[in-house]
Design a protein around this motif. Sequence first.
Motif, mmCIF file in Angstrom:
data_model
loop_
_atom_site.group_PDB
_atom_site.id
_atom_site.type_symbol
_atom_site.label_atom_id
_atom_site.label_comp_id
_atom_site.label_asym_id
_atom_site.label_seq_id
_atom_site.Cartn_x
_atom_site.Cartn_y
_atom_site.Cartn_z
ATOM 1 N N ALA A 1 4.785 -2.911 -9.002
ATOM 2 C CA ALA A 1 5.418 -1.592 -8.977
ATOM 3 C C ALA A 1 6.931 -1.672 -8.814
ATOM 4 O O ALA A 1 7.601 -0.638 -8.724
ATOM 5 C CB ALA A 1 4.813 -0.754 -7.842
ATOM 6 N N GLY A 2 7.463 -2.902 -8.773
ATOM 7 C CA GLY A 2 8.914 -3.075 -8.694
ATOM 8 C C GLY A 2 9.471 -3.065 -7.297
ATOM 9 O O GLY A 2 10.637 -2.710 -7.084
ATOM 10 N N ALA A 3 8.653 -3.478 -6.310
ATOM 11 C CA ALA A 3 9.097 -3.491 -4.916
ATOM 12 C C ALA A 3 9.267 -4.920 -4.418
ATOM 13 O O ALA A 3 8.584 -5.841 -4.876
ATOM 14 C CB ALA A 3 8.108 -2.748 -4.036
ATOM 15 N N ALA B 1 12.122 -0.558 -3.060
ATOM 16 C CA ALA B 1 11.976 -0.377 -4.503
ATOM 17 C C ALA B 1 13.246 -0.883 -5.183
ATOM 18 O O ALA B 1 14.315 -0.311 -5.012
ATOM 19 C CB ALA B 1 11.748 1.097 -4.827
ATOM 20 N N SER C 1 11.866 2.258 -10.577
ATOM 21 C CA SER C 1 10.932 2.272 -9.450
ATOM 22 C C SER C 1 11.463 3.176 -8.343
ATOM 23 O O SER C 1 12.674 3.315 -8.172
ATOM 24 C CB SER C 1 10.729 0.853 -8.910
ATOM 25 O OG SER C 1 9.857 0.850 -7.805
ATOM 26 N N SER C 2 10.575 3.788 -7.587
ATOM 27 C CA SER C 2 10.983 4.638 -6.460
ATOM 28 C C SER C 2 9.868 4.666 -5.431
ATOM 29 O O SER C 2 8.702 4.356 -5.733
ATOM 30 C CB SER C 2 11.288 6.063 -6.929
ATOM 31 O OG SER C 2 10.098 6.727 -7.317
ATOM 32 N N ILE D 1 5.743 4.685 -6.102
ATOM 33 C CA ILE D 1 4.912 3.658 -5.477
ATOM 34 C C ILE D 1 3.845 4.312 -4.610
ATOM 35 O O ILE D 1 2.678 3.892 -4.607
ATOM 36 C CB ILE D 1 5.784 2.697 -4.645
ATOM 37 C CG1 ILE D 1 6.679 1.866 -5.581
ATOM 38 C CG2 ILE D 1 4.921 1.784 -3.778
ATOM 39 C CD1 ILE D 1 7.701 1.012 -4.873
ATOM 40 N N ASN E 1 16.174 2.929 -0.696
ATOM 41 C CA ASN E 1 14.874 2.859 -1.368
ATOM 42 C C ASN E 1 13.846 2.087 -0.554
ATOM 43 O O ASN E 1 12.807 1.697 -1.088
ATOM 44 C CB ASN E 1 15.023 2.204 -2.749
ATOM 45 C CG ASN E 1 15.717 3.125 -3.740
ATOM 46 O OD1 ASN E 1 15.551 4.346 -3.673
ATOM 47 N ND2 ASN E 1 16.491 2.552 -4.632
#
Length: 286
Positions: A28-30, A54, A59-60, A64, A3
């Motif tokens: 964004a979950g990164a 991610a 999240s991906s 993102i 990821n």
Amino acid sequence: MSNAAILTLSCPDRPGIVARVSTYLFEAGANILEAHQFDDTETGRFFMRVVFEAVAEGSSVGLIRDGFAAIAEHFAMDWTIRAKSEKRKVMLLVSKSDHCLADILYRWRSGDIVMDIAAIASNHPRETYQHLDFDGIPFHHLPVTKATKLEQEAAVWALVKESGAELVVLARYMQVLSDGLAAKLVGRCINIHHSFLPGFKGAKPYHQAHERGVKLIGATAHYVTSDLDEGPIIEQDVERISHQDSAEDLVAKGRDIERRVLARAIAAHLEDRVLLNGRKTVVFRQ
């Protein structure tokens, strides 16, 4: 890190860019793994390269990337987000001298340069390289004369499109690309010139250097433009020589410089470490 991805961007400099990018990636979950930035005060442009992963549930990289478009538009960014694991397709153009080609093939097999060599093309026949193992890579003989240059270049361009090559490498390809083909390949065609540019442009630069009695010789990897040997420089290196060295000695010593300079330039491009900055480049080192 399936990821993981690489974000590169350039835009007019203004306050808040780094804060906005890093905040967005967090939200964004990164998780940011690596970050470089450069503010060119002469041109007023800002450059950034960020490696992120991610990590949050749901999240991906794709999500993102989609969400980043609004930020990019707000700051008028030229940008890309690419999966770090992606193998990019590369096409190699070569003439009779094969030392750079042999080195690239070795580094590709050993994993030093991660890529998919989609095609090898040459204006010389396959028998010229019979001592090299192409390991199943498609080889294309595209002979050229002054009378057939436009037709040959049309075949080269067709092969670029057919192979899906994102990068074209002139691995001592001793043909000058036309303005038309150079324009089509802007920013994605790397040449190795056997001198320390901007000195000794054109043909037989080692012989030019020998005539001038230089004490250092070098090699330069640069992006191809319609101006011969004038494209944005990516990588250079030099080696000390002496008055005892002949022009042939310079040619022999130069081969090793050419190999390592071209390899570093290819790797930097494929790792998204090179950003164009007008006639120059910004190269973020490891």
